[in-house]
Scaffold this active site. Sequence first.
Site, PDB file in Angstrom:
ATOM      1  N   TYR A 335     -30.158 107.150  76.084  1.00 17.84           N
ATOM      2  CA  TYR A 335     -31.209 106.166  76.410  1.00 17.84           C
ATOM      3  C   TYR A 335     -32.596 106.534  75.912  1.00 17.84           C
ATOM      4  O   TYR A 335     -33.562 105.855  76.264  1.00 17.84           O
ATOM      5  CB  TYR A 335     -31.345 106.002  77.940  1.00 17.84           C
ATOM      6  CG  TYR A 335     -30.092 106.014  78.750  1.00 17.84           C
ATOM      7  CD1 TYR A 335     -29.136 105.021  78.616  1.00 17.84           C
ATOM      8  CD2 TYR A 335     -29.867 107.020  79.699  1.00 17.84           C
ATOM      9  CE1 TYR A 335     -27.993 105.027  79.409  1.00 17.84           C
ATOM     10  CE2 TYR A 335     -28.727 107.031  80.489  1.00 17.84           C
ATOM     11  CZ  TYR A 335     -27.792 106.035  80.338  1.00 17.84           C
ATOM     12  OH  TYR A 335     -26.674 106.038  81.113  1.00 17.84           O
ATOM     13  N   CYS A 362     -23.040 120.780  67.911  1.00 21.40           N
ATOM     14  CA  CYS A 362     -22.994 120.615  66.472  1.00 21.40           C
ATOM     15  C   CYS A 362     -23.264 119.146  66.160  1.00 21.40           C
ATOM     16  O   CYS A 362     -22.357 118.396  65.778  1.00 21.40           O
ATOM     17  CB  CYS A 362     -21.605 121.010  66.016  1.00 21.40           C
ATOM     18  SG  CYS A 362     -21.628 121.749  64.422  1.00 21.40           S
TER      19      CYS A 362
HETATM   20  N1  LLP Z   1     -25.344 100.459  93.058  1.00 27.67           N
HETATM   21  C1  LLP Z   1     -24.680 100.046  91.959  1.00 27.67           C
HETATM   22  C2  LLP Z   1     -23.693  98.992  92.082  1.00 27.67           C
HETATM   23  C3  LLP Z   1     -24.955 100.627  90.719  1.00 27.67           C
HETATM   24  O1  LLP Z   1     -24.302 100.205  89.647  1.00 27.67           O
HETATM   25  C4  LLP Z   1     -25.897 101.669  90.628  1.00 27.67           C
HETATM   26  C5  LLP Z   1     -26.175 102.313  89.351  1.00 27.67           C
HETATM   27  C6  LLP Z   1     -26.554 102.082  91.799  1.00 27.67           C
HETATM   28  C7  LLP Z   1     -26.250 101.435  92.989  1.00 27.67           C
HETATM   29  C8  LLP Z   1     -27.559 103.193  91.830  1.00 27.67           C
HETATM   30  O2  LLP Z   1     -28.646 102.993  91.009  1.00 27.67           O
HETATM   31  P1  LLP Z   1     -29.869 104.018  91.062  1.00 27.67           P
HETATM   32  O3  LLP Z   1     -30.496 103.898  92.435  1.00 27.67           O
HETATM   33  O4  LLP Z   1     -29.334 105.383  90.847  1.00 27.67           O
HETATM   34  O5  LLP Z   1     -30.732 103.579  89.979  1.00 27.67           O
HETATM   35  N2  LLP Z   1     -26.552 106.573  83.867  1.00 27.67           N
HETATM   36  C9  LLP Z   1     -27.802 105.832  83.978  1.00 27.67           C
HETATM   37  C10 LLP Z   1     -27.894 105.077  85.265  1.00 27.67           C
HETATM   38  C11 LLP Z   1     -26.771 104.086  85.448  1.00 27.67           C
HETATM   39  C12 LLP Z   1     -26.847 103.411  86.777  1.00 27.67           C
HETATM   40  C13 LLP Z   1     -25.626 102.595  87.006  1.00 27.67           C
HETATM   41  N3  LLP Z   1     -25.568 101.991  88.281  1.00 27.67           N
HETATM   42  C14 LLP Z   1     -28.959 106.812  83.831  1.00 27.67           C
HETATM   43  O6  LLP Z   1     -28.718 107.981  83.575  1.00 27.67           O
HETATM   44  O7  LLP Z   1     -30.116 106.410  83.919  1.00 27.67           O
END
Ligand code: LLP
Length: 432
Positions: A335, A362
């Site tokens: 990202y 790598c």
């Molecule tokens: N609830 C649902 C249904 C979700 O899909 C997500 C995150 C959350 C809660 C929690 O969201 P948060 O509060 O953590 O923003 N890998 C990405 C983030 C993907 C989030 C996916 N869903 C990153 O590293 O930024």
Amino acid sequence: MFVSENLSVNEKGNLTIGGVDTIDLVNQYGTPLYVLDKDLIRKNCKKFVKSINKHYDGNGLVCYASKALSCKEIYRIMKDEGLGVDTVSIGEMYTALSVGFPAEKIYFHGNNKADEELKFALENKIGRIVVDNLQELKRLSELAVKLGVVASIMLRVKPGIDAHTHDFIRTGQIDSKFGFAIETNEALEAAKCVVDSKNINLVGAHCHIGSQILDVDPFMLAAEVMIDYINDVKNSTSVTMSELNLGGGFGIKYTSNDDPVDYENYMEPVSEVLNKKCSDYGIKTPFIVIEPGRSLIGPAGITLYKVGARKEIPNIRTYISVDGGMTDNPRYALYKSKYDALVANKANLEKTDVVTIAGKCCESGDLIGENIKLQHAEAGDIIAICATGAYNYSMSSNYNRILKPPIVMVSGGKSRVVVKRETLKDLVRNDI
Ligand code: LLP
């Protein structure tokens, strides 16, 4: 000076986390190393819980979105703090249940749940299954009939809101693989289908509009749209949805440019919108669930690396190569995420350099970040990347057969390993 409140510098000029010297941690546990401040995680949990209780008269639940970090210890903490959890796979449900997490407080999400996962959820009496599509609904209903149980479900709804965040982490708009769209009436039709499905109890609706959102407006808008939806469902079916899950997505401070909203300043206006809308429609405010992941644990974590090489390319850039990289933190590669970094053993010095921090894979794209302000770093120095508590360990991989770092938790000035460092044996355990 620091992006997270738990970071400081001690008299030796070393970075501390939760009062613990990071260089002592490196000497004891090696690098790369994930460090999490348990006291800060607990503090964040308490703030959210207090706020939801205040604004919904105790009629709400904070569920930790465990995709942000799933390991036994984090579920123990959440259980202890009285939170629920959001899970997205049999693996997350299994890990939560393995420490005795109350099944009724587990929410099971996903846009393509396998039969095995649905069966596991029903057999283990998982509190809510958040249904994403009609094929899933049909399979779930058949399984519930076969097992002689009733599934309590919520419908995953796309409220059609653009939350102005990175495209890859935006999930509420109409072009999304998640859920039923309100705009096209798909969500209303889905509710009608549920009413006709056997062994299914429709409890409520769920939405999640994105992640790392730094303002309140999209959440207020989502709340409004969701109450409209609940009212429409009530008017077109016999069902009054009693629960509304508004998802997570609350942003955190990764760099000094980020200015996140305080929990309280989110909860208050959103609850006002909800209560007003409900009273306008003459319906009872539903039980409110929120699902923060990043905001509960992100600021509580750092990653520590050792510098192996410094490469100055005149008029182009300086690479600082560290002993981890995209395998323990793929977020820059995915990202272009920005982080604050410092030399942990020179934390009292000025940041005089602008560098690219590179991993050891790598692969040229294996970077932790570019144009990062840093103290002058040489081989042997320790680099700390801040606010890595969320979506780092949980997104780590063994690319290049690199071993995953351990997680150490600090609390009350003490440290303890909660996830062990991977070994070479671990790497080949499934190879035949
Ligand atoms: N609830 C649902 C249904 C979700 O899909 C997500 C995150 C959350 C809660 C929690 O969201 P948060 O509060 O953590 O923003 N890998 C990405 C983030 C993907 C989030 C996916 N869903 C990153 O590293 O930024």
